[in-house]
Design an enzyme around this catalytic site. Structure first.
Site, mmCIF file in Angstrom:
data_model
loop_
_atom_site.group_PDB
_atom_site.id
_atom_site.type_symbol
_atom_site.label_atom_id
_atom_site.label_comp_id
_atom_site.label_asym_id
_atom_site.label_seq_id
_atom_site.Cartn_x
_atom_site.Cartn_y
_atom_site.Cartn_z
ATOM 1 N N ASP A 208 0.804 -1.375 -0.029
ATOM 2 C CA ASP A 208 0.069 -0.006 -0.035
ATOM 3 C C ASP A 208 0.874 1.138 -0.045
ATOM 4 O OD1 ASP A 208 -2.283 -1.604 0.261
ATOM 5 O OD2 ASP A 208 -1.690 -1.774 2.592
ATOM 6 N N ASP A 247 -1.481 -2.539 -4.329
ATOM 7 C CA ASP A 247 -2.794 -2.886 -3.233
ATOM 8 C C ASP A 247 -3.365 -1.655 -3.182
ATOM 9 O OD1 ASP A 247 -4.258 -4.472 -1.979
ATOM 10 O OD2 ASP A 247 -2.749 -4.791 -0.174
ATOM 11 N N ASP A 251 -4.602 1.891 3.443
ATOM 12 C CA ASP A 251 -5.387 0.580 4.374
ATOM 13 C C ASP A 251 -5.178 0.954 5.918
ATOM 14 O OD1 ASP A 251 -6.191 -0.135 1.787
ATOM 15 O OD2 ASP A 251 -5.297 -1.899 1.869
ATOM 16 N N ARG A 303 -13.841 0.630 -2.896
ATOM 17 C CA ARG A 303 -13.277 0.896 -1.597
ATOM 18 C C ARG A 303 -12.948 2.181 -1.309
ATOM 19 N NH1 ARG A 303 -9.263 -4.457 -0.478
ATOM 20 N NH2 ARG A 303 -10.980 -6.043 -1.080
#
Length: 430
Positions: A208, A247, A251, A303
């Site tokens: 990430d 990714d 996050d 997301r």
């Protein structure tokens, strides 16, 4: 007269010698306001504001950044990023590419031949090429994974500070601020193939741009996060799946808690922001308290965010789905035991995206929403979600069990849409 001309010349010389960023306000010791979201709860978030002069660093390359981070130590520190810092470089500053990391005979061609599902089947990859992939991935991780410790502030200087190719990781740390910084292209050279029993599978990547894991009291502000440089949409397809290299953009997982993300831009990405990583991670209950306000999600497929367990206040955000994003899936993901409180958010989308597409639920039960704008018109996300998806997803209730109290003034969605368009992202702190 001669003396006057000399003084004028000296003054002009002094002005010309000032660095471009010198006239910008020094934000390196700023702290989070007392009511600015969940990160203000309890002790609040001050980052490295208490750092002594010996622990204030200006960094211009990876080596300097690594020294300043000090292995993720908890010593109060301020790190000011000037220009572009590339994580994919050696200790002498030489640029590294994927071939430089590859070892033990790894090659993508041999990897694809070894684990083609038509011959390998649905078992996880194992054997020489998978072992070589893991060894190669470890070499890249040594370069690009940068650990951030407690009581740290990382800020960009001026309007052009970039951290490129890195995965900033705040793991088990408390009291961290990341501001005014472009986080770009956390590119994984060695994705792993993950088959499944359905006959297909997917490519799994490691990095990430910014990962909070077990982190508490974190303020992310005026950050721009993207895949700029290597968009996944330009990658080839292997085994019937896009060969993903990235990714998440940000996050927030593993029982992280008390996080505020404000005035930031998340751009050109598939799975932008995950809050809570697993339905079975019951230790996340009572944690994952996150505030997202005045952010822009632009060209994001899904997301934005997807939430498990957490109490998430989502207000005054701007969502933009351009005409060319044909694989758009959803924006707000309501998953296991999540409690999302959404207020005054604005969505601008093309004709093929409907209101019912904006919310997706997986085992979620509740979503509070009000003040939502859809292409300039007020809509009720909850009512439309329940009306359109009752055949395939469970109906959601508006009772999320809590009401946010830590927040600044909440603008109308229309006013927020204008303000975020002008003010969100790196280089835009007033």
């Amino acid at each position: 007269m001669r003396k006057h001309r000399l003084l004028v010349s000296l003054a002009l010389l002094a002005v010309l010698s000032v660095p471009a960023h010198a006239d910008a306000r020094d934000i390196s010791r700023d702290t989070l306001a007392a009511d600015d979201g969940w990160a203000a709860y309890g002790s609040g978030t001050t980052g490295g504001a208490a750092a002594d002069d010996a622990h204030v660093f200006t960094v211009t390359d990876r080596a300097e950044l690594v020294r300043a981070l000090d292995g993720g130590s908890d010593t109060p520190k301020i790190i000011r990023v000037a220009g572009t810092v590339d994580a994919n470089t050696d200790d002498q500053g030489r640029r590294l590419d994927c071939d430089d990391y590859a070892t033990d005979g790894y090659s993508l061609k041999r990897y694809l031949a070894a684990y083609d599902p038509r011959t390998w089947g649905a078992a996880k990859p194992s054997g020489p090429q998978e072992e070589a992939r893991q060894a190669s991935a470890a070499r890249q991780a040594e370069r690009v994974v940068l650990r951030v410790g407690s009581h740290t502030t990382i800020v960009g200087l001026g309007d052009d500070a970039v951290l490129k190719g890195a995965s900033l990781q705040v793991r088990g740390a408390d009291n961290v601020i990341v501001r005014n910084l472009e986080l770009r292209d956390a590119y994984d050279c060695f994705p792993v193939w993950q088959p499944n029993t359905g006959g297909l599978g997917d490519w799994k990547t490691a990095y990430d741009n910014l990962w909070l894991a077990g982190a508490t009291h974190v303020w992310v502000d005026h950050v721009t996060a993207s895949d700029k440089g290597h968009p996944d949409e330009d990658e080839p397809t292997y085994f019937g799946r896009n060969y993903l290299r990235h990714d998440g953009l940000l996050d927030i997982t593993n029982a992280s808690d008390l996080v505020t993300v404000s005035w930031s831009r998340f751009v050109g990405h598939d799975k932008a922001m995950l809050i809570g990583n697993s339905d079975s991670a019951t230790a996340d209950r009572g944690r994952l308290r996150v505030t997202l306000h005045h952010n822009q999600f632009e060209s994001v497929v899904q997301r934005a965010p997807r939430v498990r367990f957490g109490q998430v206040h989502l207000y005054n955000n701007r969502y933009v789905v351009p005409e060319d994003v044909h694989d758009y899936r959803y924006s707000i993901g309501v998953s296991t035991e999540s409690a999302v409180y959404a207020e005054n958010n604005a969505f601008t989308v093309p004709g093929h995206v409907e209101v019912a597409d904006l919310v997706k639920s997986w085992n979620g039960s509740a979503l509070y929403q009000r003040g939502t704008l859809f292409n300039g018109f007020p809509v009720d996300l909850l009512a439309i979600h329940n009306a359109y998806n009752s055949g395939s997803e469970r109906d959601l209730t508006a009772d999320v069990g809590w009401t946010p109290v830590l927040h600044g003034g909440i603008d109308s969605a229309q006013a927020a849409d204008r303000a975020v368009r002008k003010g969100a992202g790196a280089g835009r702190i007033p």
